[in-house]
Design a protein around this motif. Structure first.
Motif, PDB file in Angstrom:
ATOM      1  N   MET A   1       0.991  -1.243   0.068  1.00  0.00           N
ATOM      2  CA  MET A   1       0.040  -0.103  -0.075  1.00  0.00           C
ATOM      3  C   MET A   1       0.775   1.112  -0.101  1.00  0.00           C
ATOM      4  SD  MET A   1      -1.301  -1.910   3.210  1.00  0.00           S
ATOM      5  CE  MET A   1      -0.327  -1.991   4.847  1.00  0.00           C
ATOM      6  N   SER A   2       0.389   2.183  -0.532  1.00  0.00           N
ATOM      7  CA  SER A   2       1.284   3.537  -0.820  1.00  0.00           C
ATOM      8  C   SER A   2       0.341   4.715  -1.230  1.00  0.00           C
ATOM      9  CB  SER A   2       2.461   3.216  -1.879  1.00  0.00           C
ATOM     10  OG  SER A   2       1.782   3.254  -2.986  1.00  0.00           O
ATOM     11  N   LEU A   3       1.007   5.715  -0.698  1.00  0.00           N
ATOM     12  CA  LEU A   3       0.504   7.168  -1.037  1.00  0.00           C
ATOM     13  C   LEU A   3       1.767   7.915  -1.816  1.00  0.00           C
ATOM     14  CD1 LEU A   3      -1.883   9.568   0.279  1.00  0.00           C
ATOM     15  CD2 LEU A   3       0.318  10.551  -0.227  1.00  0.00           C
ATOM     16  N   MET A   4       1.855   8.550  -2.831  1.00  0.00           N
ATOM     17  CA  MET A   4       2.735   9.267  -3.063  1.00  0.00           C
ATOM     18  C   MET A   4       2.487  10.430  -4.022  1.00  0.00           C
ATOM     19  SD  MET A   4       4.962   6.145  -5.033  1.00  0.00           S
ATOM     20  CE  MET A   4       3.817   5.515  -6.154  1.00  0.00           C
ATOM     21  N   GLU A   5       3.347  11.366  -3.915  1.00  0.00           N
ATOM     22  CA  GLU A   5       3.149  12.670  -4.816  1.00  0.00           C
ATOM     23  C   GLU A   5       4.593  13.191  -4.938  1.00  0.00           C
ATOM     24  OE1 GLU A   5       3.402  15.467  -6.514  1.00  0.00           O
ATOM     25  OE2 GLU A   5       3.057  16.809  -4.940  1.00  0.00           O
ATOM     26  N   ASN A   6       4.992  12.839  -6.302  1.00  0.00           N
ATOM     27  CA  ASN A   6       6.509  13.003  -6.511  1.00  0.00           C
ATOM     28  C   ASN A   6       6.457  13.478  -8.263  1.00  0.00           C
ATOM     29  OD1 ASN A   6       6.034  10.641  -8.018  1.00  0.00           O
ATOM     30  ND2 ASN A   6       7.125   9.505  -6.356  1.00  0.00           N
ATOM     31  N   LYS A   7       5.230  14.073  -8.358  1.00  0.00           N
ATOM     32  CA  LYS A   7       5.205  14.554 -10.088  1.00  0.00           C
ATOM     33  C   LYS A   7       5.153  15.822 -10.170  1.00  0.00           C
ATOM     34  CE  LYS A   7       3.510  10.017 -11.600  1.00  0.00           C
ATOM     35  NZ  LYS A   7       2.489   9.176 -12.225  1.00  0.00           N
ATOM     36  N   GLY A   8       4.903  16.496  -9.152  1.00  0.00           N
ATOM     37  CA  GLY A   8       4.767  18.090  -9.204  1.00  0.00           C
ATOM     38  C   GLY A   8       6.169  18.775  -9.002  1.00  0.00           C
ATOM     39  N   TYR A   9       6.945  18.096  -8.145  1.00  0.00           N
ATOM     40  CA  TYR A   9       8.227  18.846  -7.740  1.00  0.00           C
ATOM     41  C   TYR A   9       8.298  20.133  -6.843  1.00  0.00           C
ATOM     42  CZ  TYR A   9       9.499  15.420 -11.490  1.00  0.00           C
ATOM     43  OH  TYR A   9       9.685  14.403 -12.015  1.00  0.00           O
ATOM     44  N   GLN A  10       6.977  20.566  -6.356  1.00  0.00           N
ATOM     45  CA  GLN A  10       7.044  21.529  -5.477  1.00  0.00           C
ATOM     46  C   GLN A  10       7.324  21.187  -4.124  1.00  0.00           C
ATOM     47  OE1 GLN A  10       4.332  19.753  -6.584  1.00  0.00           O
ATOM     48  NE2 GLN A  10       3.075  19.641  -4.771  1.00  0.00           N
TER      49      GLN A  10
END
Length: 280
Positions: A254-263
């Motif tokens: 299971m995972s949560l990711m936000e690594n495409k906005g780079y902000q």
């Protein structure tokens, strides 16, 4: 009818009740004095306890005081800490099905050992010794895993990230976070905006950053959009997905990711991931 029931040997009634469920046993105990006595038997409640209940009891942070198997069952219906306080365990009272919560220390959080990006601290609102607070990062990635072997079989489970969002949070809702629950070749995808439900703030952000938000959103894998909800314990949760725990033993990722906005983003507080039955 009651006279006929009272003619049955108590041991026989206990054996019959052991093939039901906790809900039926609680109800049956009110039928007659025979059923009430039979419903207290250890043979009944041992069937409702998980097969590894002795192992669970040996891993408790605080030993439980109980004299009967029913006492132990009821004690485990309240969340208890195990494995040095890094996990919590609970039984659903009406079904006896198993729930687990993995603390933030049990998760794989990218850069969590870098004090410039994450900090570990104790807060009174958490059941665990430590929670992880995001200070600032451009790469948010939280992963966990559990094996169906320790869960209830033939049960649909939901996976929930337990968190808080501070008033000083920033950058978390610029682009949707991607969520995933994977068991074997079965994958459940989703996405969410990590933000407080502040209508005015959302409307202003939409007006100011609409074009950028739409461009960034195209980078995210499509999936069911989910929103955060408040829990009774004061935390918030987001459903990462669900899976079916069958008879085979499988690893659940299971995972949560936000690594495409780079902000840069910060202000997220992680308590852990809870795995609990949906059809309990």
């Amino acid at each position: 009818m009651e006279g006929f029931i009272d003619m049955l040997p108590e041991e026989c009634v206990s054996t019959i009740l052991s093939f039901t469920c906790p809900t039926d046993t609680f109800r049956s105990s009110m039928v007659s004095s025979t059923f009430h006595s039979a419903a207290e038997a250890d043979v009944v409640w041992e069937r409702f306890l998980p097969n590894d209940y002795k192992d669970i009891a040996s891993r408790l942070v605080t030993p439980l005081a109980f004299t009967t198997k029913k006492d132990l069952f009821l004690c485990l219906c309240n969340s208890v800490l195990i494995d040095g306080g890094r996990k919590s365990f609970k039984l659903e009272k009406l079904s006896g099905k198993i729930s687990y919560m993995l603390s933030a220390r049990e998760l794989s959080i990218t850069w969590s050992n870098d004090p410039m990006q994450w900090s570990w601290k104790s807060i009174p609102q958490s059941r665990f010794r430590e929670v992880a607070e995001l200070r600032t990062t451009c790469w948010l990635e939280i992963r966990g895993k559990i094996n169906t072997q320790i869960l209830s079989p033939m049960t649909t489970y939901g996976v929930y990230l337990i968190m808080k969002i501070s008033n000083r949070a920033y950058g978390l809702d610029s682009i949707p976070s991607e969520m995933l629950v994977e068991v074997g070749n079965k994958v459940c995808n989703g996405m969410t905006y990590l933000r407080h439900e502040d209508g005015k703030k959302q409307q202003m952000a939409c007006l100011l950053y609409r074009n950028r938000t739409e461009v960034l959103k195209k980078r995210v894998i499509e999936g069911t959009e989910r929103i955060l909800s408040e829990r009774e314990d004061g935390w918030m949760e987001i459903e990462l997905g669900e899976f079916f725990s069958g008879e085979a033993y499988e690893e659940v990722k299971m995972s949560l990711m936000e690594n495409k906005g780079y902000q840069l983003k910060g202000g997220l507080i992680i308590e852990g991931i809870e795995v609990r039955p949906i059809d309990s």
